[in-house]
Design a protein around this motif. Structure first.
Motif, PDB file in Angstrom:
ATOM      1  N   TYR A   1      -2.085 -11.577  -5.059  1.00  0.00           N
ATOM      2  CA  TYR A   1      -1.742 -10.220  -5.466  1.00  0.00           C
ATOM      3  C   TYR A   1      -2.981  -9.474  -5.944  1.00  0.00           C
ATOM      4  O   TYR A   1      -3.949 -10.070  -6.408  1.00  0.00           O
ATOM      5  N   LEU A   2      -2.908  -8.156  -5.849  1.00  0.00           N
ATOM      6  CA  LEU A   2      -3.925  -7.300  -6.435  1.00  0.00           C
ATOM      7  C   LEU A   2      -3.209  -6.187  -7.185  1.00  0.00           C
ATOM      8  O   LEU A   2      -2.629  -5.296  -6.575  1.00  0.00           O
ATOM      9  N   GLU A   3      -3.228  -6.274  -8.504  1.00  0.00           N
ATOM     10  CA  GLU A   3      -2.630  -5.257  -9.352  1.00  0.00           C
ATOM     11  C   GLU A   3      -3.694  -4.198  -9.616  1.00  0.00           C
ATOM     12  O   GLU A   3      -4.767  -4.512 -10.145  1.00  0.00           O
ATOM     13  N   MET A   4      -3.395  -2.965  -9.240  1.00  0.00           N
ATOM     14  CA  MET A   4      -4.369  -1.882  -9.347  1.00  0.00           C
ATOM     15  C   MET A   4      -3.838  -0.819 -10.302  1.00  0.00           C
ATOM     16  O   MET A   4      -2.797  -0.218 -10.047  1.00  0.00           O
ATOM     17  N   ASN A   5      -4.546  -0.621 -11.389  1.00  0.00           N
ATOM     18  CA  ASN A   5      -4.177   0.367 -12.395  1.00  0.00           C
ATOM     19  C   ASN A   5      -5.255   1.434 -12.522  1.00  0.00           C
ATOM     20  O   ASN A   5      -6.380   1.247 -12.062  1.00  0.00           O
ATOM     21  N   SER A   6      -4.896   2.539 -13.156  1.00  0.00           N
ATOM     22  CA  SER A   6      -5.834   3.642 -13.370  1.00  0.00           C
ATOM     23  C   SER A   6      -6.563   4.004 -12.075  1.00  0.00           C
ATOM     24  O   SER A   6      -7.788   4.155 -12.042  1.00  0.00           O
TER      25      SER A   6
ATOM     26  N   LEU B   1      -0.580   0.557  -8.288  1.00  0.00           N
ATOM     27  CA  LEU B   1       0.007  -0.074  -7.104  1.00  0.00           C
ATOM     28  C   LEU B   1      -0.231  -1.572  -7.206  1.00  0.00           C
ATOM     29  O   LEU B   1      -1.209  -2.016  -7.824  1.00  0.00           O
ATOM     30  N   ARG B   2       0.649  -2.326  -6.563  1.00  0.00           N
ATOM     31  CA  ARG B   2       0.483  -3.773  -6.496  1.00  0.00           C
ATOM     32  C   ARG B   2       0.491  -4.191  -5.037  1.00  0.00           C
ATOM     33  O   ARG B   2       1.505  -4.012  -4.349  1.00  0.00           O
ATOM     34  N   LEU B   3      -0.613  -4.745  -4.585  1.00  0.00           N
ATOM     35  CA  LEU B   3      -0.695  -5.268  -3.229  1.00  0.00           C
ATOM     36  C   LEU B   3      -0.334  -6.749  -3.228  1.00  0.00           C
ATOM     37  O   LEU B   3      -0.662  -7.473  -4.164  1.00  0.00           O
ATOM     38  N   SER B   4       0.320  -7.164  -2.155  1.00  0.00           N
ATOM     39  CA  SER B   4       0.655  -8.571  -1.965  1.00  0.00           C
ATOM     40  C   SER B   4       0.107  -9.032  -0.628  1.00  0.00           C
ATOM     41  O   SER B   4      -0.003  -8.247   0.314  1.00  0.00           O
ATOM     42  N   CYS B   5      -0.225 -10.300  -0.551  1.00  0.00           N
ATOM     43  CA  CYS B   5      -0.692 -10.893   0.699  1.00  0.00           C
ATOM     44  C   CYS B   5      -0.025 -12.245   0.856  1.00  0.00           C
ATOM     45  O   CYS B   5      -0.288 -13.167   0.076  1.00  0.00           O
ATOM     46  N   ALA B   6       0.827 -12.346   1.847  1.00  0.00           N
ATOM     47  CA  ALA B   6       1.522 -13.589   2.129  1.00  0.00           C
ATOM     48  C   ALA B   6       0.764 -14.357   3.190  1.00  0.00           C
ATOM     49  O   ALA B   6       0.465 -13.824   4.258  1.00  0.00           O
ATOM     50  N   ALA B   7       0.459 -15.612   2.892  1.00  0.00           N
ATOM     51  CA  ALA B   7      -0.295 -16.466   3.803  1.00  0.00           C
ATOM     52  C   ALA B   7       0.630 -17.499   4.424  1.00  0.00           C
ATOM     53  O   ALA B   7       1.507 -18.048   3.744  1.00  0.00           O
TER      54      ALA B   7
ATOM     55  N   GLY C   1       0.819  -1.203   0.000  1.00  0.00           N
ATOM     56  CA  GLY C   1       0.000   0.000   0.000  1.00  0.00           C
ATOM     57  C   GLY C   1       0.856   1.257   0.000  1.00  0.00           C
ATOM     58  O   GLY C   1       2.073   1.191   0.151  1.00  0.00           O
ATOM     59  N   GLY C   2       0.203   2.399  -0.186  1.00  0.00           N
ATOM     60  CA  GLY C   2       0.936   3.649  -0.177  1.00  0.00           C
ATOM     61  C   GLY C   2       0.133   4.772  -0.786  1.00  0.00           C
ATOM     62  O   GLY C   2      -1.080   4.658  -0.970  1.00  0.00           O
ATOM     63  N   LEU C   3       0.848   5.858  -1.083  1.00  0.00           N
ATOM     64  CA  LEU C   3       0.234   7.051  -1.673  1.00  0.00           C
ATOM     65  C   LEU C   3       0.592   7.111  -3.148  1.00  0.00           C
ATOM     66  O   LEU C   3       1.763   6.972  -3.517  1.00  0.00           O
TER      67      LEU C   3
ATOM     68  N   GLY D   1      -6.421 -10.263   6.962  1.00  0.00           N
ATOM     69  CA  GLY D   1      -5.168  -9.615   7.305  1.00  0.00           C
ATOM     70  C   GLY D   1      -5.424  -8.343   8.094  1.00  0.00           C
ATOM     71  O   GLY D   1      -6.570  -7.978   8.363  1.00  0.00           O
ATOM     72  N   GLN D   2      -4.333  -7.654   8.444  1.00  0.00           N
ATOM     73  CA  GLN D   2      -4.455  -6.450   9.261  1.00  0.00           C
ATOM     74  C   GLN D   2      -4.804  -5.229   8.429  1.00  0.00           C
ATOM     75  O   GLN D   2      -5.188  -4.186   8.979  1.00  0.00           O
ATOM     76  N   GLY D   3      -4.662  -5.337   7.116  1.00  0.00           N
ATOM     77  CA  GLY D   3      -5.010  -4.241   6.233  1.00  0.00           C
ATOM     78  C   GLY D   3      -3.814  -3.393   5.842  1.00  0.00           C
ATOM     79  O   GLY D   3      -2.847  -3.276   6.593  1.00  0.00           O
ATOM     80  N   THR D   4      -3.892  -2.809   4.652  1.00  0.00           N
ATOM     81  CA  THR D   4      -2.855  -1.896   4.176  1.00  0.00           C
ATOM     82  C   THR D   4      -3.544  -0.684   3.546  1.00  0.00           C
ATOM     83  O   THR D   4      -4.511  -0.826   2.799  1.00  0.00           O
ATOM     84  N   GLN D   5      -3.040   0.502   3.865  1.00  0.00           N
ATOM     85  CA  GLN D   5      -3.674   1.740   3.417  1.00  0.00           C
ATOM     86  C   GLN D   5      -3.270   2.060   1.984  1.00  0.00           C
ATOM     87  O   GLN D   5      -2.083   2.056   1.641  1.00  0.00           O
ATOM     88  N   VAL D   6      -4.268   2.366   1.176  1.00  0.00           N
ATOM     89  CA  VAL D   6      -4.043   2.872  -0.178  1.00  0.00           C
ATOM     90  C   VAL D   6      -4.686   4.250  -0.259  1.00  0.00           C
ATOM     91  O   VAL D   6      -5.875   4.408   0.027  1.00  0.00           O
ATOM     92  N   THR D   7      -3.891   5.239  -0.614  1.00  0.00           N
ATOM     93  CA  THR D   7      -4.387   6.603  -0.736  1.00  0.00           C
ATOM     94  C   THR D   7      -4.102   7.109  -2.145  1.00  0.00           C
ATOM     95  O   THR D   7      -2.950   7.091  -2.587  1.00  0.00           O
TER      96      THR D   7
END
Length: 124
Positions: free
Chosen positions: A80-85, A18-24, A9-11, A115-121
């Protein structure tokens, strides 16, 4: 004990990616559906995307279809979650989820692990 840890996550500016990852960890996940939900400040948690254990079937909320892509690497126990546009309305805390079921669901209560969550701004 199952544990899900998000990262990535991030700004970012509107139109960016952005690309989110989640490790299980805790057990083998290749049989189970995984996905992503998000919650914006002052709003209810909402479904974003989900994928079957094999990765062969995916499902997306209408608001992200065509912009977001969910995938998984079972060898790495990672989704993974690849987020574009990206748009300002995508701003939220994003949660990785896992369900002891094959078919993914759009209902939050179907997922027993979060999960605990990740901030996307996303700035305009």
């Amino acid at each position: 004990q199952v544990r899900l840890v998000e990262s990535g996550g991030g700004l970012v500016q509107a139109g960016g990616s952005l690309r989110l990852s989640c490790a299980a960890s805790g057990r083998t996940f290749s049989e189970y559906a995984m996905g992503w939900f998000r919650q914006a400040s002052g709003k209810e948690r909402e479904f974003v995307a989900a994928v079957t254990g094999s990765g062969g079937i995916t499902d997306y909320a209408d608001s992200v279809k065509g912009r977001f892509t969910i995938s998984r690497d079972n060898a790495k126990n990672t989704v993974y979650l690849e987020m574009n546009s990206l748009k300002p309305e995508d701003t939220a805390v994003y949660y990785c989820v896992l369900a002891y079921r094959v078919i993914p669901s759009r209902i939050a209560s179907a997922y027993g692990y979060w999960g605990q969550g990740t901030q996307v701004t996303v700035s305009s």
